[in-house]
Design a protein around this motif. Structure first.
Motif, PDB file in Angstrom:
ATOM      1  N   ALA A  54       7.663  -3.050 -16.879  1.00  0.00           N
ATOM      2  CA  ALA A  54       6.887  -1.806 -16.825  1.00  0.00           C
ATOM      3  C   ALA A  54       5.417  -2.124 -16.580  1.00  0.00           C
ATOM      4  CB  ALA A  54       7.058  -1.013 -18.118  1.00  0.00           C
ATOM      5  N   GLY A  55       4.893  -3.149 -17.237  1.00  0.00           N
ATOM      6  CA  GLY A  55       3.497  -3.540 -17.038  1.00  0.00           C
ATOM      7  C   GLY A  55       3.216  -3.960 -15.609  1.00  0.00           C
ATOM      8  N   ILE A  56       4.143  -4.706 -15.010  1.00  0.00           N
ATOM      9  CA  ILE A  56       3.979  -5.125 -13.615  1.00  0.00           C
ATOM     10  C   ILE A  56       3.959  -3.897 -12.702  1.00  0.00           C
ATOM     11  CG2 ILE A  56       5.098  -6.337 -11.694  1.00  0.00           C
ATOM     12  CD1 ILE A  56       6.144  -8.354 -13.859  1.00  0.00           C
ATOM     13  N   LEU A  57       4.905  -2.978 -12.903  1.00  0.00           N
ATOM     14  CA  LEU A  57       4.939  -1.757 -12.092  1.00  0.00           C
ATOM     15  C   LEU A  57       3.681  -0.918 -12.298  1.00  0.00           C
ATOM     16  CD1 LEU A  57       8.677  -0.718 -12.446  1.00  0.00           C
ATOM     17  CD2 LEU A  57       7.530  -1.538 -10.380  1.00  0.00           C
ATOM     18  N   GLU A  58       3.184  -0.873 -13.529  1.00  0.00           N
ATOM     19  CA  GLU A  58       1.978  -0.100 -13.812  1.00  0.00           C
ATOM     20  C   GLU A  58       0.754  -0.705 -13.128  1.00  0.00           C
ATOM     21  OE1 GLU A  58       3.505   1.518 -18.156  1.00  0.00           O
ATOM     22  OE2 GLU A  58       2.207  -0.240 -18.055  1.00  0.00           O
ATOM     23  N   VAL A  59       0.640  -2.030 -13.129  1.00  0.00           N
ATOM     24  CA  VAL A  59      -0.518  -2.672 -12.490  1.00  0.00           C
ATOM     25  C   VAL A  59      -0.432  -2.549 -10.973  1.00  0.00           C
ATOM     26  CG1 VAL A  59      -1.634  -4.903 -12.042  1.00  0.00           C
ATOM     27  CG2 VAL A  59      -1.062  -4.252 -14.379  1.00  0.00           C
ATOM     28  N   VAL A  60       0.705  -2.906 -10.407  1.00  0.00           N
ATOM     29  CA  VAL A  60       0.845  -2.848  -8.950  1.00  0.00           C
ATOM     30  C   VAL A  60       0.807  -1.394  -8.468  1.00  0.00           C
ATOM     31  CG1 VAL A  60       2.370  -3.347  -6.997  1.00  0.00           C
ATOM     32  CG2 VAL A  60       2.081  -5.037  -8.814  1.00  0.00           C
ATOM     33  N   GLY A  61       1.628  -0.550  -9.090  1.00  0.00           N
ATOM     34  CA  GLY A  61       1.665   0.856  -8.693  1.00  0.00           C
ATOM     35  C   GLY A  61       0.369   1.579  -8.971  1.00  0.00           C
ATOM     36  N   GLY A  62      -0.245   1.286 -10.112  1.00  0.00           N
ATOM     37  CA  GLY A  62      -1.527   1.913 -10.440  1.00  0.00           C
ATOM     38  C   GLY A  62      -2.611   1.543  -9.447  1.00  0.00           C
ATOM     39  N   THR A  63      -2.624   0.277  -9.023  1.00  0.00           N
ATOM     40  CA  THR A  63      -3.610  -0.170  -8.041  1.00  0.00           C
ATOM     41  C   THR A  63      -3.384   0.520  -6.694  1.00  0.00           C
ATOM     42  OG1 THR A  63      -3.793  -2.308  -9.152  1.00  0.00           O
ATOM     43  CG2 THR A  63      -4.570  -2.191  -6.867  1.00  0.00           C
ATOM     44  N   LEU A  64      -2.123   0.588  -6.259  1.00  0.00           N
ATOM     45  CA  LEU A  64      -1.819   1.255  -4.990  1.00  0.00           C
ATOM     46  C   LEU A  64      -2.182   2.737  -5.044  1.00  0.00           C
ATOM     47  CD1 LEU A  64       1.572  -0.450  -4.064  1.00  0.00           C
ATOM     48  CD2 LEU A  64      -0.616  -0.705  -2.867  1.00  0.00           C
ATOM     49  N   LEU A  65      -1.882   3.390  -6.161  1.00  0.00           N
ATOM     50  CA  LEU A  65      -2.247   4.803  -6.285  1.00  0.00           C
ATOM     51  C   LEU A  65      -3.752   4.989  -6.361  1.00  0.00           C
ATOM     52  CD1 LEU A  65       0.316   6.519  -8.676  1.00  0.00           C
ATOM     53  CD2 LEU A  65       0.159   6.649  -6.199  1.00  0.00           C
ATOM     54  N   LEU A  66      -4.430   4.081  -7.021  1.00  0.00           N
ATOM     55  CA  LEU A  66      -5.885   4.194  -7.152  1.00  0.00           C
ATOM     56  C   LEU A  66      -6.551   4.252  -5.783  1.00  0.00           C
ATOM     57  CD1 LEU A  66      -8.113   4.213  -9.366  1.00  0.00           C
ATOM     58  CD2 LEU A  66      -8.312   1.762  -9.004  1.00  0.00           C
ATOM     59  N   VAL A  67      -6.083   3.429  -4.858  1.00  0.00           N
ATOM     60  CA  VAL A  67      -6.672   3.426  -3.513  1.00  0.00           C
ATOM     61  C   VAL A  67      -5.944   4.383  -2.574  1.00  0.00           C
ATOM     62  CG1 VAL A  67      -7.601   1.098  -3.756  1.00  0.00           C
ATOM     63  CG2 VAL A  67      -5.337   1.419  -2.721  1.00  0.00           C
ATOM     64  N   GLY A  68      -4.829   4.932  -3.026  1.00  0.00           N
ATOM     65  CA  GLY A  68      -4.095   5.908  -2.225  1.00  0.00           C
ATOM     66  C   GLY A  68      -3.314   5.285  -1.086  1.00  0.00           C
ATOM     67  N   LEU A  69      -2.630   4.178  -1.355  1.00  0.00           N
ATOM     68  CA  LEU A  69      -1.844   3.498  -0.331  1.00  0.00           C
ATOM     69  C   LEU A  69      -0.363   3.603  -0.674  1.00  0.00           C
ATOM     70  CD1 LEU A  69      -1.937   1.777   2.249  1.00  0.00           C
ATOM     71  CD2 LEU A  69      -2.102  -0.244   0.775  1.00  0.00           C
ATOM     72  N   PHE A  70       0.435   4.079   0.266  1.00  0.00           N
ATOM     73  CA  PHE A  70       1.873   4.309   0.060  1.00  0.00           C
ATOM     74  C   PHE A  70       2.104   5.247  -1.129  1.00  0.00           C
ATOM     75  CE2 PHE A  70       1.593  -0.227   1.569  1.00  0.00           C
ATOM     76  CZ  PHE A  70       1.864   0.058   2.902  1.00  0.00           C
ATOM     77  N   SER A 126      -8.191   8.762   0.448  1.00  0.00           N
ATOM     78  CA  SER A 126      -7.153   7.757   0.244  1.00  0.00           C
ATOM     79  C   SER A 126      -7.008   6.897   1.481  1.00  0.00           C
ATOM     80  CB  SER A 126      -5.818   8.438  -0.055  1.00  0.00           C
ATOM     81  OG  SER A 126      -5.376   9.165   1.075  1.00  0.00           O
ATOM     82  N   LEU A 127      -6.416   5.729   1.293  1.00  0.00           N
ATOM     83  CA  LEU A 127      -6.110   4.885   2.445  1.00  0.00           C
ATOM     84  C   LEU A 127      -4.994   5.500   3.286  1.00  0.00           C
ATOM     85  CD1 LEU A 127      -6.359   1.284   0.935  1.00  0.00           C
ATOM     86  CD2 LEU A 127      -8.015   2.497   2.355  1.00  0.00           C
ATOM     87  N   ASP A 128      -4.086   6.236   2.649  1.00  0.00           N
ATOM     88  CA  ASP A 128      -3.043   6.929   3.417  1.00  0.00           C
ATOM     89  C   ASP A 128      -3.676   7.900   4.405  1.00  0.00           C
ATOM     90  OD1 ASP A 128      -0.984   5.641   2.082  1.00  0.00           O
ATOM     91  OD2 ASP A 128      -0.600   7.315   0.693  1.00  0.00           O
ATOM     92  N   ALA A 129      -4.667   8.666   3.965  1.00  0.00           N
ATOM     93  CA  ALA A 129      -5.346   9.617   4.850  1.00  0.00           C
ATOM     94  C   ALA A 129      -6.107   8.881   5.952  1.00  0.00           C
ATOM     95  CB  ALA A 129      -6.287  10.514   4.061  1.00  0.00           C
ATOM     96  N   ALA A 130      -6.748   7.783   5.602  1.00  0.00           N
ATOM     97  CA  ALA A 130      -7.494   7.002   6.606  1.00  0.00           C
ATOM     98  C   ALA A 130      -6.532   6.420   7.634  1.00  0.00           C
ATOM     99  CB  ALA A 130      -8.277   5.896   5.932  1.00  0.00           C
ATOM    100  N   ARG A 131      -5.376   5.959   7.196  1.00  0.00           N
ATOM    101  CA  ARG A 131      -4.375   5.409   8.120  1.00  0.00           C
ATOM    102  C   ARG A 131      -3.858   6.492   9.054  1.00  0.00           C
ATOM    103  NH1 ARG A 131       0.153   2.644   4.799  1.00  0.00           N
ATOM    104  NH2 ARG A 131       1.118   3.215   6.747  1.00  0.00           N
ATOM    105  N   SER A 132      -3.615   7.689   8.525  1.00  0.00           N
ATOM    106  CA  SER A 132      -3.093   8.762   9.393  1.00  0.00           C
ATOM    107  C   SER A 132      -4.162   9.254  10.372  1.00  0.00           C
ATOM    108  CB  SER A 132      -2.535   9.927   8.569  1.00  0.00           C
ATOM    109  OG  SER A 132      -3.558  10.587   7.879  1.00  0.00           O
ATOM    110  N   ARG A 133      -5.437   9.213   9.982  1.00  0.00           N
ATOM    111  CA  ARG A 133      -6.527   9.564  10.915  1.00  0.00           C
ATOM    112  C   ARG A 133      -6.630   8.533  12.024  1.00  0.00           C
ATOM    113  NH1 ARG A 133      -9.368  11.124   6.082  1.00  0.00           N
ATOM    114  NH2 ARG A 133     -10.306   9.062   6.004  1.00  0.00           N
TER     115      ARG A 133
END
Length: 136
Positions: A54-70, A126-133
């Protein structure tokens, strides 16, 4: 005119909700894996355990969500993680329909926020928005 302004504000608020929620979840993961912020319950945590995973998912997933990637798939996985966390770690401590009694409020709230993000996306900051632009 009010409608388009409202849409812009709603999209910005979506980004803020994602960023704040990710930052808070990230703290759960870093406390489990790195001991910061310190939570005594996690002092002897084994990384290859259910809570360690759970900690690994929270760190990896939290980081990806923080920057808005995937955002959509990551938020969906994290929503499932938090649902499992509630039913495995909290519901057994008291009547599961009252999370206040079993200290599971944050797991339930995170679960539904991430489920919303899986449906709504990352928002404009987010990076998702930047990628789609960049593709347009």
């Amino acid at each position: 005119m009010f409608s388009s302004n409202n849409t812009v504000l709603t999209q910005r608020a979506l980004s803020v909700l994602r960023i704040v929620s990710a930052f808070l979840l990230l703290q759960h993961g870093t406390s489990k894996l790195f001991g910061f912020p310190h939570v005594a319950y996690f002092d002897n945590l084994q990384v290859f355990s259910l809570i360690g995973l759970a900690g690994i998912l929270e760190v990896v997933g939290g980081t990806l969500l923080l920057v808005g990637l995937f955002t959509r798939p990551v938020a969906f996985v994290l929503s499932g993680l938090l649902a499992c966390a509630y039913f495995i770690g909290h519901a057994s401590k008291g009547f599961f329909l009252f999370p206040t009694l079993n200290q599971g409020e944050s797991a339930v709230l995170f679960c539904f926020i991430f489920l919303f993000l899986a449906a709504a996306g990352a928002g404009p900051w987010s990076l998702d928005a930047a990628r789609s632009r960049g593709k347009a």
